[in-house]
Every structure is written in C-alpha cells, then in structure tokens.
Design an enzyme around this catalytic site. Structure first.
Site, PDB file in Angstrom:
ATOM      1  N   ARG A 181      43.706  22.798  37.380  1.00 21.27           N
ATOM      2  CA  ARG A 181      43.387  23.556  38.617  1.00 21.27           C
ATOM      3  C   ARG A 181      43.065  22.639  39.788  1.00 21.27           C
ATOM      4  O   ARG A 181      42.248  22.973  40.648  1.00 21.27           O
ATOM      5  CB  ARG A 181      42.253  24.567  38.393  1.00 21.27           C
ATOM      6  CG  ARG A 181      42.528  25.568  37.298  1.00 21.27           C
ATOM      7  CD  ARG A 181      43.706  26.484  37.609  1.00 21.27           C
ATOM      8  NE  ARG A 181      44.037  27.307  36.462  1.00 21.27           N
ATOM      9  CZ  ARG A 181      45.055  27.080  35.623  1.00 21.27           C
ATOM     10  NH1 ARG A 181      45.906  26.072  35.826  1.00 21.27           N
ATOM     11  NH2 ARG A 181      45.281  27.854  34.598  1.00 21.27           N
ATOM     12  N   SER A 231      40.026  35.165  38.056  1.00 24.75           N
ATOM     13  CA  SER A 231      38.888  34.479  37.420  1.00 24.75           C
ATOM     14  C   SER A 231      38.032  33.806  38.480  1.00 24.75           C
ATOM     15  O   SER A 231      38.537  33.031  39.292  1.00 24.75           O
ATOM     16  CB  SER A 231      39.389  33.412  36.449  1.00 24.75           C
ATOM     17  OG  SER A 231      40.125  34.027  35.421  1.00 24.75           O
ATOM     18  N   GLU A 306      36.385  28.594  40.425  1.00 27.56           N
ATOM     19  CA  GLU A 306      37.805  28.407  40.740  1.00 27.56           C
ATOM     20  C   GLU A 306      38.048  28.969  42.148  1.00 27.56           C
ATOM     21  O   GLU A 306      38.820  28.427  42.930  1.00 27.56           O
ATOM     22  CB  GLU A 306      38.625  29.185  39.701  1.00 27.56           C
ATOM     23  CG  GLU A 306      40.101  28.986  39.817  1.00 27.56           C
ATOM     24  CD  GLU A 306      40.851  29.555  38.603  1.00 27.56           C
ATOM     25  OE1 GLU A 306      40.314  29.567  37.475  1.00 27.56           O
ATOM     26  OE2 GLU A 306      41.994  29.993  38.816  1.00 27.56           O
TER      27      GLU A 306
HETATM   28  C1  LIG Z   1      44.391  39.635  39.489  1.00 25.87           C
HETATM   29  C2  LIG Z   1      44.471  38.138  39.658  1.00 25.87           C
HETATM   30  C3  LIG Z   1      44.895  37.347  38.607  1.00 25.87           C
HETATM   31  C4  LIG Z   1      44.977  35.964  38.759  1.00 25.87           C
HETATM   32  N1  LIG Z   1      45.403  35.206  37.684  1.00 25.87           N
HETATM   33  C5  LIG Z   1      45.502  33.875  37.819  1.00 25.87           C
HETATM   34  C6  LIG Z   1      45.940  33.061  36.718  1.00 25.87           C
HETATM   35  O1  LIG Z   1      46.273  33.541  35.652  1.00 25.87           O
HETATM   36  N2  LIG Z   1      46.016  31.725  36.915  1.00 25.87           N
HETATM   37  C7  LIG Z   1      45.684  31.132  38.105  1.00 25.87           C
HETATM   38  O2  LIG Z   1      45.796  29.902  38.225  1.00 25.87           O
HETATM   39  N3  LIG Z   1      45.258  31.872  39.158  1.00 25.87           N
HETATM   40  C8  LIG Z   1      45.150  33.207  39.038  1.00 25.87           C
HETATM   41  N4  LIG Z   1      44.710  33.968  40.098  1.00 25.87           N
HETATM   42  C9  LIG Z   1      44.266  33.283  41.336  1.00 25.87           C
HETATM   43  C10 LIG Z   1      45.372  33.095  42.380  1.00 25.87           C
HETATM   44  O3  LIG Z   1      46.347  34.121  42.280  1.00 25.87           O
HETATM   45  C11 LIG Z   1      46.059  31.753  42.310  1.00 25.87           C
HETATM   46  O4  LIG Z   1      45.150  30.681  42.508  1.00 25.87           O
HETATM   47  C12 LIG Z   1      47.192  31.648  43.346  1.00 25.87           C
HETATM   48  O5  LIG Z   1      47.994  30.547  43.094  1.00 25.87           O
HETATM   49  C13 LIG Z   1      46.679  31.581  44.773  1.00 25.87           C
HETATM   50  O6  LIG Z   1      47.780  31.798  45.633  1.00 25.87           O
HETATM   51  P1  LIG Z   1      47.566  32.427  47.069  1.00 25.87           P
HETATM   52  O7  LIG Z   1      48.866  32.412  47.765  1.00 25.87           O
HETATM   53  O8  LIG Z   1      46.905  33.749  46.954  1.00 25.87           O
HETATM   54  O9  LIG Z   1      46.579  31.371  47.691  1.00 25.87           O
HETATM   55  P2  LIG Z   1      45.259  31.624  48.624  1.00 25.87           P
HETATM   56  O10 LIG Z   1      44.284  32.386  47.809  1.00 25.87           O
HETATM   57  O11 LIG Z   1      45.748  32.250  49.875  1.00 25.87           O
HETATM   58  O12 LIG Z   1      44.808  30.170  48.836  1.00 25.87           O
HETATM   59  C14 LIG Z   1      44.292  29.381  47.755  1.00 25.87           C
HETATM   60  C15 LIG Z   1      44.145  27.929  48.228  1.00 25.87           C
HETATM   61  O13 LIG Z   1      45.426  27.392  48.498  1.00 25.87           O
HETATM   62  C16 LIG Z   1      45.553  27.014  49.885  1.00 25.87           C
HETATM   63  N5  LIG Z   1      46.907  27.382  50.288  1.00 25.87           N
HETATM   64  C17 LIG Z   1      47.549  28.573  50.108  1.00 25.87           C
HETATM   65  N6  LIG Z   1      48.817  28.477  50.533  1.00 25.87           N
HETATM   66  C18 LIG Z   1      48.996  27.229  50.997  1.00 25.87           C
HETATM   67  C19 LIG Z   1      50.097  26.506  51.562  1.00 25.87           C
HETATM   68  N7  LIG Z   1      51.306  27.043  51.727  1.00 25.87           N
HETATM   69  N8  LIG Z   1      49.876  25.203  51.934  1.00 25.87           N
HETATM   70  C20 LIG Z   1      48.670  24.631  51.789  1.00 25.87           C
HETATM   71  N9  LIG Z   1      47.611  25.254  51.243  1.00 25.87           N
HETATM   72  C21 LIG Z   1      47.769  26.522  50.847  1.00 25.87           C
HETATM   73  C22 LIG Z   1      44.443  27.760  50.613  1.00 25.87           C
HETATM   74  O14 LIG Z   1      44.008  27.046  51.759  1.00 25.87           O
HETATM   75  C23 LIG Z   1      43.353  27.808  49.532  1.00 25.87           C
HETATM   76  O15 LIG Z   1      42.656  26.588  49.500  1.00 25.87           O
HETATM   77  C24 LIG Z   1      44.617  35.362  39.982  1.00 25.87           C
HETATM   78  C25 LIG Z   1      44.195  36.163  41.055  1.00 25.87           C
HETATM   79  C26 LIG Z   1      44.129  37.536  40.900  1.00 25.87           C
HETATM   80  C27 LIG Z   1      43.688  38.379  42.056  1.00 25.87           C
END
Ligand SMILES: Cc1cc2nc3c(=O)[nH]c(=O)nc-3n(C[C@H](O)[C@H](O)[C@H](O)COP(=O)(O)OP(=O)(O)OC[C@H]3O[C@@H](n4cnc5c(N)ncnc54)[C@H](O)[C@@H]3O)c2cc1C
Length: 323
Positions: A181, A231, A306
């Site tokens: 992570r 999580s 996380e």
């Molecule tokens: C129901 C549910 C289930 C989930 N299951 C998992 C799982 O199984 N495994 C897991 O790892 N995660 C899980 N997650 C968490 C999440 O979906 C992941 O961490 C996902 O990769 C985040 O993507 P996002 O586009 O929503 O990022 P955001 O939440 O929008 O951002 C997360 C981080 O990434 C940065 N960021 C986002 N996009 C960019 C970009 N293009 N360039 C630079 N920085 C960027 C942001 O600044 C922030 O620091 C879950 C979330 C939910 C709601």
C-alpha cells in the site's frame, strides 16, 4: 482570499480562459468521495488531456495555491471545512485505454472494475484481484492498492506523470518503489496520467470465474448500502502474523457497531466505518481515535490508517496522523 492575490472567482475566469477542462468554483467535496463527507472546495478542475494537467499544475505553482489530486475519492476523508485551494479530478475525462498483446496502456482516470473486465475479455491474467476496487487507476497506482495480498505495482511496467513543476516524466516500476500500500509517488506532488500494465495470457472463462468469486465474497463481507471508504486501517503481513487482521482485532475489543455522531464501525465488517447520514469528518476522526486507543490499551498494537485525510490547506496524510 487564496494565497494568490486574486479572488477565487477571478482565478476561475483565468482557468476558463486557459481552456483547461471543466472548472467550478465552490464545489461540494461530499459529492466527490465515497464517504459523502466534506465541505466545499474553492476550485474544482477536471482536465481532459495530459497537456491540460501540465497547464493546471503550472497555474497552481504560479499562483501559489494548494493542489489536491483525486480520482474517485474512495480512499479520502475531506474536512468539514472543505479545501482552500484547487482539486484536480483525474476521472472520466482522462480515461482512454488501449490493449496491445499482453500490454494495457490506460490513462489515470480509468475506472478499475472496468479495466479489470477489459483485461478479462482480452484473456489477460493478473488484474483479477482488482475487480471489486471502486477507484481509478491513478489512485490505485498511488496507493499500490489491490487485494488478496497483491498490489497493482506487480503489473506496472511504466508510469507517466506530470511532476510538481508541470514537467512530464516516465517512471519505471523500479523507480516507483512499490511496497505494501505504498509507492514512492506518495507525497511527490506528481500526477499519474498514464500507466502501462503487463499481464500474462490466460483463459477468459477462468479469469471471469475468479472475478465472480471475488465479487461474491465482497458482497457477503462488506457493507454496501451506506457510504464508506473501504478498509480504514492497514492490514500488513507483520500484523497478520502477530495479532491478526484489523477487522478481527476491532471486533475482539468489542467495537463492532461503536458509534460517534453519525459515524459507525460497521456491524458487518469492523474495518469499515460507515456514514449513517450526515456524518462529519470530526465524527469519523473521533471514531478512528477511539478505535486506535481501545486497541492499543487492550491488544497493545498501534493501528495505522490506509485512508487519507485531506486538510483544508491541502495536506494529505494517513487519517490516524490527524485523529
Ligand atoms: C467499497 C470499497 C472497497 C475498497 N476495496 C479496496 C481493496 O480491496 N483494495 C484496495 O487497495 N483499496 C480498496 N479501496 C480503497 C480505494 O478504492 C483504493 O485505494 C483506490 O485505488 C483509490 O482510488 P481513487 O481513484 O478513489 O483515489 P482517491 O481516493 O481519489 O485518492 C487516493 C490517493 O491517491 C491520490 N491520487 C488519486 N488519483 C491520482 C492521480 N491520478 N495522480 C496522483 N495522485 C492521485 C490522491 O491524492 C490520494 O492521495 C476500497 C474502497 C471502497 C470504498
């Protein structure tokens, strides 16, 4: 007034003149994250090309404005006070995808479940574990997200970024230093605009079966109806070996269903905090602090988050460092 000498409406006019993608003043952050929490962001921009990303980064540098990059906001807790700066959303407007043999080249805004399905249809193995993750590729690479003890970094070949000075750069998997992570991109100020993933060849029917098993397991385990951020606490290999996963520990200390304000430790899965309706960032942070304190006192273990907290000044940090 922002750090720049212009007002936000003036900055908005300048951004519109730069033809930088969709722009808004006073955008409700609660609509931009899966917890449905957060006050307004002074400016929201959704670029549609790498050039627009670079222009926006240069613009915020020139005006000395805080910049927060987001994807789907599925790993973020915004403050009730919102953000005094610019949110750049890398989403649908930057989500082109191409498959060539065993390689997938996709922009940062590509939605992960859609990407996993396209890989399956092309008979590409390696991304099955991501099919239930509701974020974008940029967010996943940033967090080195994944499931079943895997991370997307295992499939990354190259990452195209726009750095904090607005310069485009291509990074190898090694340069990204992926670990559990974590990636070297965190805290770098770089925007992930494109990623090349390398997969193995396989049988689409077998890949599909594995994905369905994963999706069914998630439906059974995770809360689905109430807003949440997945999580909340990290589940490291070392932690598994010593005290077990966070959900199990939190349940053991009797906190399933614990509630502060409108934030609740999910009765379904104790590593999830759900928004019962109108929860604030203060509620969630207080509940995180309560869970950490109780676990420390009863089990002697420090839980780390996380989930990332975004301060009104645009600082992004693990939520336990704020709670
Ligand atoms: C129901 C549910 C289930 C989930 N299951 C998992 C799982 O199984 N495994 C897991 O790892 N995660 C899980 N997650 C968490 C999440 O979906 C992941 O961490 C996902 O990769 C985040 O993507 P996002 O586009 O929503 O990022 P955001 O939440 O929008 O951002 C997360 C981080 O990434 C940065 N960021 C986002 N996009 C960019 C970009 N293009 N360039 C630079 N920085 C960027 C942001 O600044 C922030 O620091 C879950 C979330 C939910 C709601």
């Amino acid at each position: 007034m922002p750090y720049s000498s212009c007002t936000y409406p003036e900055l908005l006019q300048r951004l519109i003149a730069l033809d930088i993608g969709a722009c808004r003043h006073d955008a409700p952050l609660a609509e931009l994250n899966s917890w449905a929490i957060g006050g307004p962001a002074d400016l929201l921009v959704e670029p549609g090309s790498v050039e627009q990303v670079a222009t926006l980064v240069q613009f915020v540098r020139q005006h000395n404005l805080p910049l927060v990059v987001i994807g789907q906001g599925t790993n973020l807790l915004f403050d009730d006070a919102g953000l005094r700066g610019v949110v750049m959303k890398v989403g649908d407007n930057l989500s082109r995808l191409q498959i060539d043999g065993n390689r997938i080249t996709a922009e940062g805004g590509v939605w992960i479940p859609g990407l996993a399905r396209k890989a399956m249809q092309a008979g590409l193995v390696g991304l099955e574990h991501t099919v239930g993750i509701p974020g974008t590729l940029g967010g996943l690479v940033m967090m080195n997200g994944g499931s079943h003890r895997k991370g997307i970094g295992e499939n990354v070949k190259w990452v195209w970024v726009v750095d904090r000075d607005g310069q485009q750069e291509v990074l190898s998997r090694e340069a990204c230093q992926f670990s559990y992570r974590h990636s070297a991109l965190q805290g770098s100020g770089s925007v992930v605009v494109k990623v090349e993933l390398e997969c193995e060849s396989g049988d689409p029917a077998q890949i599909r079966r594995e994905m369905l098993v994963d999706l069914r397991a998630r439906r059974g385990k995770f809360p689905r109806k109430l807003p949440n951020c997945g999580s909340v606490f990290l589940s490291t290999a070392e932690m598994h070996a010593t005290v077990g996963p966070p959900g199990k520990i939190i349940e053991e200390v009797g906190l399933k269903g614990a509630r502060i304000g409108q934030a609740e430790v999910s009765p379904q899965h104790a590593n999830f905090i759900v928004n019962l309706g109108g929860a604030t960032s203060t509620d969630v942070l207080a509940l995180i602090a309560h869970v950490r304190k109780t676990v420390r006192e009863k089990i002697g273990f420090d839980l780390c988050c996380e989930v990332r907290y975004v301060s009104p000044a645009g600082e992004i940090l693990p939520a336990d460092r704020k709670a």
